[in-house]
Design a protein around this motif. Structure first.
Motif, mmCIF file in Angstrom:
data_model
loop_
_atom_site.group_PDB
_atom_site.id
_atom_site.type_symbol
_atom_site.label_atom_id
_atom_site.label_comp_id
_atom_site.label_asym_id
_atom_site.label_seq_id
_atom_site.Cartn_x
_atom_site.Cartn_y
_atom_site.Cartn_z
ATOM 1 N N ASP A 33 32.054 46.980 39.518
ATOM 2 C CA ASP A 33 33.260 46.759 40.319
ATOM 3 C C ASP A 33 33.969 45.482 39.870
ATOM 4 O O ASP A 33 33.330 44.479 39.542
ATOM 5 C CB ASP A 33 32.911 46.634 41.804
ATOM 6 N N PRO A 62 38.662 41.261 43.315
ATOM 7 C CA PRO A 62 40.108 41.141 43.520
ATOM 8 C C PRO A 62 40.663 39.918 42.796
ATOM 9 O O PRO A 62 39.911 39.050 42.348
ATOM 10 C CB PRO A 62 40.230 40.981 45.044
ATOM 11 N N GLU A 77 43.976 36.584 46.163
ATOM 12 C CA GLU A 77 43.605 37.525 47.221
ATOM 13 C C GLU A 77 42.187 37.265 47.707
ATOM 14 O O GLU A 77 41.918 37.267 48.910
ATOM 15 C CB GLU A 77 43.715 38.958 46.694
ATOM 16 N N LEU A 78 41.260 37.025 46.771
ATOM 17 C CA LEU A 78 39.862 36.815 47.147
ATOM 18 C C LEU A 78 39.685 35.496 47.893
ATOM 19 O O LEU A 78 38.923 35.410 48.864
ATOM 20 C CB LEU A 78 38.979 36.841 45.901
ATOM 21 N N LYS A 130 40.834 36.053 51.399
ATOM 22 C CA LYS A 130 39.906 36.902 52.137
ATOM 23 C C LYS A 130 38.668 36.120 52.563
ATOM 24 O O LYS A 130 38.147 36.307 53.667
ATOM 25 C CB LYS A 130 39.509 38.097 51.273
#
Length: 223
Positions: free
Chosen positions: A14, A17, A21-22, A25
């Motif tokens: 994976d 982000p 953004e991370l 978050k």
């Protein structure tokens, strides 16, 4: 971030982000985030790739096999043996969870949740009903973490992640029994319904019942 990777909430391969953004978050500065990513990269959890399709990616967890001079996947151990290995640590984790997670559920029910938070709870609840043994454990953990996050306390959410991580391998090793899964699904539904209805007492009591049921099962493995 390490907890999420160990719990399987972020899968191998994976891509993380974007940095901005991370950082938003996780509610940390971009400098702090870069330091964390550097540490996780050095620990073997992440790798950075260049180019148009580059970024920071999760790496499959591995362990060093000294005898063979190569890296291999961690060995699978039976539930009873894992319980014996944990010993008193298992009792401590179960006691801590019994106090922590009901409180997290009760707190979430006292908050006025955003539409996104409500949608996240419903989505995680639906995913937790998956009977595929290869994905159910991850979905179960994701639901418990979503409930904790809905409480709005990062410290509480981190503590729930800690206790989920402490029990993760043992819970994953338990044989899948339909009767147990049905009971767990009903309790999960009651907890989420109570949170969405703002019923803190029911959310707390039902999560306590859920933790007690799991504790009886896991302590039984100790013989």
């Amino acid at each position: 971030m390490a907890q999420a990777i160990r719990l399987g909430l972020v899968g191998a391969g994976d891509r993380l982000p974007a940095e901005r953004e991370l950082a938003e978050k996780l509610q940390v500065s971009r400098v702090t985030l870069r330091e964390a990513i550097r540490a996780l990269r050095e620990a073997g959890f992440l790798e950075s790739r260049r180019g148009r399709t580059g970024g920071t990616f999760v790496v499959s967890p591995v362990t060093d096999d000294v005898d063979k001079g190569r890296k291999t996947a961690p060995k699978v151990t039976g539930a009873a043996e894992l319980a014996r290995q944990m010993g008193d640590t298992l009792h401590d984790a179960l006691d801590f969870r019994r106090v922590l997670e009901p409180g997290a559920a009760g707190l979430a029910a006292t908050r006025t949740l955003t539409a996104q938070e409500r949608q996240q709870l419903v989505a995680c609840l639906a995913a937790s009903r998956d009977r595929d043994p290869t994905t159910r454990r991850v979905a179960d953990s994701r639901l418990h973490l979503a409930i904790a996050a809905a409480g709005g306390s990062p410290s509480l959410a981190a503590a729930v992640a800690d206790v989920q991580l402490a029990l993760d391998r043992l819970l994953a090793a338990i044989p899948v029994i339909k009767k147990n899964l049905d009971h767990s699904d009903r309790q999960h539904t009651r907890v989420v319904d109570a949170i969405l209805a703002g019923d803190a007492a029911t959310a707390r009591a039902t999560m306590e019942e859920h933790c007690d049921a799991t504790a009886v099962l896991l302590r039984g493995l100790l013989g």
